[in-house]
Enzyme design. Structure first.
Site, PDB file in Angstrom:
ATOM      1  N   LYS A 147     -11.986  -5.482   9.535  1.00 54.35           N
ATOM      2  CA  LYS A 147     -10.565  -5.530   9.944  1.00 54.35           C
ATOM      3  C   LYS A 147     -10.360  -6.579  11.042  1.00 54.35           C
ATOM      4  O   LYS A 147      -9.335  -7.274  11.074  1.00 54.35           O
ATOM      5  CB  LYS A 147     -10.101  -4.157  10.416  1.00 54.35           C
ATOM      6  CG  LYS A 147      -9.871  -3.159   9.267  1.00 54.35           C
ATOM      7  CD  LYS A 147      -9.514  -1.784   9.807  1.00 54.35           C
ATOM      8  CE  LYS A 147      -9.459  -0.706   8.743  1.00 54.35           C
ATOM      9  NZ  LYS A 147      -8.222  -0.638   7.985  1.00 54.35           N
ATOM     10  N   GLY A 182       0.832  -1.217   0.000  1.00 56.23           N
ATOM     11  CA  GLY A 182       0.000   0.000   0.000  1.00 56.23           C
ATOM     12  C   GLY A 182       0.856   1.252   0.000  1.00 56.23           C
ATOM     13  O   GLY A 182       0.402   2.332   0.387  1.00 56.23           O
ATOM     14  N   ALA A 183       2.110   1.099  -0.478  1.00 54.32           N
ATOM     15  CA  ALA A 183       3.068   2.203  -0.377  1.00 54.32           C
ATOM     16  C   ALA A 183       2.758   3.365  -1.324  1.00 54.32           C
ATOM     17  O   ALA A 183       3.374   4.425  -1.213  1.00 54.32           O
ATOM     18  CB  ALA A 183       4.488   1.694  -0.627  1.00 54.32           C
ATOM     19  N   LYS A 192       3.181   1.740 -12.554  1.00 58.46           N
ATOM     20  CA  LYS A 192       2.649   3.091 -12.292  1.00 58.46           C
ATOM     21  C   LYS A 192       3.793   4.039 -11.924  1.00 58.46           C
ATOM     22  O   LYS A 192       4.709   3.642 -11.191  1.00 58.46           O
ATOM     23  CB  LYS A 192       1.658   3.051 -11.123  1.00 58.46           C
ATOM     24  CG  LYS A 192       0.255   2.618 -11.513  1.00 58.46           C
ATOM     25  CD  LYS A 192      -0.602   2.282 -10.314  1.00 58.46           C
ATOM     26  CE  LYS A 192      -0.911   3.418  -9.405  1.00 58.46           C
ATOM     27  NZ  LYS A 192      -1.963   3.072  -8.416  1.00 58.46           N
ATOM     28  N   GLY A 234      -0.249   4.580  -1.351  1.00 58.36           N
ATOM     29  CA  GLY A 234      -1.380   5.237  -0.700  1.00 58.36           C
ATOM     30  C   GLY A 234      -0.933   6.289   0.292  1.00 58.36           C
ATOM     31  O   GLY A 234       0.268   6.461   0.548  1.00 58.36           O
ATOM     32  N   THR A 272      -1.381   6.588   3.673  1.00 58.80           N
ATOM     33  CA  THR A 272      -0.750   6.087   4.898  1.00 58.80           C
ATOM     34  C   THR A 272       0.539   5.326   4.563  1.00 58.80           C
ATOM     35  O   THR A 272       1.576   5.525   5.200  1.00 58.80           O
ATOM     36  CB  THR A 272      -1.733   5.149   5.643  1.00 58.80           C
ATOM     37  OG1 THR A 272      -2.988   5.817   5.791  1.00 58.80           O
ATOM     38  CG2 THR A 272      -1.215   4.747   6.997  1.00 58.80           C
ATOM     39  N   GLY A 273       0.451   4.457   3.555  1.00 61.42           N
ATOM     40  CA  GLY A 273       1.597   3.603   3.215  1.00 61.42           C
ATOM     41  C   GLY A 273       2.807   4.398   2.753  1.00 61.42           C
ATOM     42  O   GLY A 273       3.947   4.096   3.130  1.00 61.42           O
TER      43      GLY A 273
HETATM   44  N1  LIG Z   1      -7.959   7.531  10.809  1.00 57.24           N
HETATM   45  C1  LIG Z   1      -8.399   8.131   9.728  1.00 57.24           C
HETATM   46  O1  LIG Z   1      -8.943   9.247   9.804  1.00 57.24           O
HETATM   47  C2  LIG Z   1      -8.218   7.461   8.389  1.00 57.24           C
HETATM   48  C3  LIG Z   1      -8.365   8.204   7.217  1.00 57.24           C
HETATM   49  C4  LIG Z   1      -8.151   7.575   6.007  1.00 57.24           C
HETATM   50  C5  LIG Z   1      -7.770   6.225   5.961  1.00 57.24           C
HETATM   51  N2  LIG Z   1      -7.643   5.522   7.129  1.00 57.24           N
HETATM   52  C6  LIG Z   1      -7.219   4.099   7.121  1.00 57.24           C
HETATM   53  O2  LIG Z   1      -5.861   4.044   6.691  1.00 57.24           O
HETATM   54  C7  LIG Z   1      -5.616   2.814   6.002  1.00 57.24           C
HETATM   55  C8  LIG Z   1      -4.956   3.107   4.663  1.00 57.24           C
HETATM   56  O3  LIG Z   1      -5.849   3.877   3.888  1.00 57.24           O
HETATM   57  P1  LIG Z   1      -5.354   5.003   2.887  1.00 57.24           P
HETATM   58  O4  LIG Z   1      -6.541   5.876   2.655  1.00 57.24           O
HETATM   59  O5  LIG Z   1      -4.074   5.568   3.347  1.00 57.24           O
HETATM   60  O6  LIG Z   1      -5.099   4.122   1.566  1.00 57.24           O
HETATM   61  P2  LIG Z   1      -5.066   4.660   0.062  1.00 57.24           P
HETATM   62  O7  LIG Z   1      -4.437   5.998   0.009  1.00 57.24           O
HETATM   63  O8  LIG Z   1      -6.415   4.504  -0.555  1.00 57.24           O
HETATM   64  O9  LIG Z   1      -4.082   3.610  -0.604  1.00 57.24           O
HETATM   65  C9  LIG Z   1      -4.401   2.253  -0.707  1.00 57.24           C
HETATM   66  C10 LIG Z   1      -3.159   1.461  -1.086  1.00 57.24           C
HETATM   67  O10 LIG Z   1      -3.522   0.076  -1.138  1.00 57.24           O
HETATM   68  C11 LIG Z   1      -3.055  -0.463  -2.371  1.00 57.24           C
HETATM   69  N3  LIG Z   1      -3.951  -1.548  -2.768  1.00 57.24           N
HETATM   70  C12 LIG Z   1      -5.303  -1.503  -2.861  1.00 57.24           C
HETATM   71  N4  LIG Z   1      -5.764  -2.703  -3.254  1.00 57.24           N
HETATM   72  C13 LIG Z   1      -4.686  -3.509  -3.410  1.00 57.24           C
HETATM   73  C14 LIG Z   1      -4.522  -4.864  -3.784  1.00 57.24           C
HETATM   74  N5  LIG Z   1      -5.573  -5.637  -4.110  1.00 57.24           N
HETATM   75  N6  LIG Z   1      -3.274  -5.374  -3.842  1.00 57.24           N
HETATM   76  C15 LIG Z   1      -2.212  -4.599  -3.514  1.00 57.24           C
HETATM   77  N7  LIG Z   1      -2.299  -3.309  -3.137  1.00 57.24           N
HETATM   78  C16 LIG Z   1      -3.527  -2.767  -3.096  1.00 57.24           C
HETATM   79  C17 LIG Z   1      -3.069   0.687  -3.340  1.00 57.24           C
HETATM   80  O11 LIG Z   1      -2.157   0.394  -4.358  1.00 57.24           O
HETATM   81  P3  LIG Z   1      -2.378   0.687  -5.923  1.00 57.24           P
HETATM   82  O12 LIG Z   1      -1.360   1.733  -6.260  1.00 57.24           O
HETATM   83  O13 LIG Z   1      -2.097  -0.629  -6.559  1.00 57.24           O
HETATM   84  O14 LIG Z   1      -3.801   1.135  -6.116  1.00 57.24           O
HETATM   85  C18 LIG Z   1      -2.589   1.828  -2.453  1.00 57.24           C
HETATM   86  O15 LIG Z   1      -1.189   1.811  -2.338  1.00 57.24           O
HETATM   87  C19 LIG Z   1      -6.968   2.118   5.840  1.00 57.24           C
HETATM   88  O16 LIG Z   1      -7.027   1.119   6.822  1.00 57.24           O
HETATM   89  C20 LIG Z   1      -7.974   3.214   6.150  1.00 57.24           C
HETATM   90  O17 LIG Z   1      -9.126   2.680   6.748  1.00 57.24           O
HETATM   91  C21 LIG Z   1      -7.852   6.125   8.327  1.00 57.24           C
END
Ligand SMILES: NC(=O)c1ccc[n+]([C@@H]2O[C@H](COP(=O)([O-])OP(=O)(O)OC[C@H]3O[C@@H](n4cnc5c(N)ncnc54)[C@H](OP(=O)(O)O)[C@@H]3O)[C@@H](O)[C@H]2O)c1
Length: 355
Positions: A146, A29-30, A61, A32, A34-35
């Site tokens: 989760k 998820g790097a 990408k 994304g 958080t990642g």
């Molecule tokens: N506390 C808060 O306020 C808050 C806010 C937002 C998020 N969160 C949590 O933070 C966590 C991360 O969310 P985010 O929003 O940071 O994520 P994000 O920006 O949407 O990024 C998702 C990442 O997951 C990868 N991914 C998705 N499906 C995949 C698959 N099938 N195989 C491999 N990689 C895959 C994507 O890669 P690709 O480049 O391949 O698409 C991308 O790197 C989640 O658990 C979310 O619930 C919390």
């Protein structure tokens, strides 16, 4: 001696660095929000060999190419032996996969156990809330999903740490009439006050999550535990008052009732029941669930985290000085903040406006 130094000694990393090689951290998820922040924090630390796990469809990408680390490409749907091979030599596996693909971590955890991964950090990173009660209905669907992953991890005795966090500051910016904070706001024109706005909520700057993950990974006290990371605890009313004070502008508040949140959640529950594979609807349901948990139930507090058994990052690392919400708002008003999710925020943020 600060408690953290002791922890570093414990970790000195008998389990990780017997041959003095740097432990290998693999981040899923790097690309994304958080990642990427987590991957960058490990690179800044310098004590780890950092790599990224990406799905083959994303391997080319530009964002992946720009990570600047070795890439391992695999589909999480691949057979377990393939995933075991992909995880060969990995000490720490960190997942920051988004909330729609959570269950794909289950085969990954199975493979991590066979591959000898020393610690798995599954994609948690959400606000504090209990698992839904079988009596009272769903609290946060995303948490329940989760928890299925955590249950699997525990069932195979894979070493792990669950890291949950405050609601991002980046999603909690009150809108001001001049519009000068909107460039940073993922949720546009956010003037909503939920259920009177008095509920206290743990909040965090996205950047503080990443640096704390590095500390947690180095700290053997956090193995097989849950850790709560937050930088501030404020009610919506307090955040709006703070924004008014710092900006000198008066916000015209829009009040959202508990009944409105209940109606919205019921609509999403019905839509999901009739089409369980619709990931977009699932994703859109998470917003009202957050409001129900945070503003109706008041789940998202350090006190409730302690009750649920979390370790507190601020107590584990007393020298860590998180960014405060006031600091963050100053940064926003100075025009120096960054909007999460870039252009994609325009789509998702538009849909979140009404909640
Ligand atoms: N506390 C808060 O306020 C808050 C806010 C937002 C998020 N969160 C949590 O933070 C966590 C991360 O969310 P985010 O929003 O940071 O994520 P994000 O920006 O949407 O990024 C998702 C990442 O997951 C990868 N991914 C998705 N499906 C995949 C698959 N099938 N195989 C491999 N990689 C895959 C994507 O890669 P690709 O480049 O391949 O698409 C991308 O790197 C989640 O658990 C979310 O619930 C919390």
């Amino acid at each position: 001696m600060p408690r953290e130094s002791a922890a570093y000694k414990v970790c000195a990393c008998a389990s990780l660095t017997q041959d003095m090689a740097k432990p290998t951290v693999l981040v899923l998820g790097a690309t994304g929000e958080t990642g990427k922040a987590i991957l960058d924090a490990f690179l800044v630390d310098g004590g780890f060999d950092v790599e990224a796990l990406v799905r083959p469809s994303s391997a080319k990408k530009p964002q992946v190419q720009a990570l600047g680390v070795p890439i391992r490409a695999a589909s999480l749907d691949a057979p377990i032996p393939t995933l075991v091979e992909v995880l060969s030599g990995v000490d720490i596996l960190i997942s920051a996969i988004d909330g729609m693909h959570t269950l794909q971590q289950i085969p990954l955890a199975t493979a991590a156990k066979t591959a000898g991964v020393k610690r798995f950090i599954p994609s948690a990173f959400i606000t504090v809330a209990p698992v839904s009660s079988p009596v009272d209905g769903t609290i946060m669907r995303m948490r329940d999903i989760k928890e299925q992953v955590y249950t699997h991890i525990r069932s195979i005795y894979l070493p792990y740490t669950v890291i949950d966090v405050g609601y991002w500051y980046q999603l909690y910016i009150p809108a001001i009439p001049s519009g000068r904070a909107e460039y940073a706001a993922m949720i546009r024109n956010r003037t909503q006050i939920h259920v009177g706005g008095a509920a206290r909520n743990a909040l965090v700057d996205l950047r503080d999550i990443a640096s704390t993950v590095v500390r947690i990974v180095k700290d053997d006290r956090t193995i097989n535990k849950s850790v709560h990371v937050y930088g501030d605890v404020l009610s919506e009313n307090e955040t709006f008052a703070m924004m008014e004070e710092l900006s000198g502008e008066k916000i015209d508040r829009r009040h959202i009732s508990a009944e409105h949140i209940a109606t919205t959640r019921a609509k999403f529950a019905a839509a999901i029941a009739s089409n369980p594979d619709d990931l977009h609807t699932q994703q859109m349901s998470y917003g009202p669930d957050y409001h129900f948990s945070m503003h109706v139930r008041s789940d998202n507090t350090p006190e409730n985290a302690a009750y649920l058994g979390y370790l507190d990052a601020g107590t584990l690392y007393p020298e860590w000085k998180p960014i405060t919400f006031r600091d963050y708002l100053r940064e926003v008003l100075d025009g120096k903040a960054t909007k999460p999710y870039g252009e994609w925020a325009l789509t998702i943020g538009k849909n979140l406006d009404e909640y």
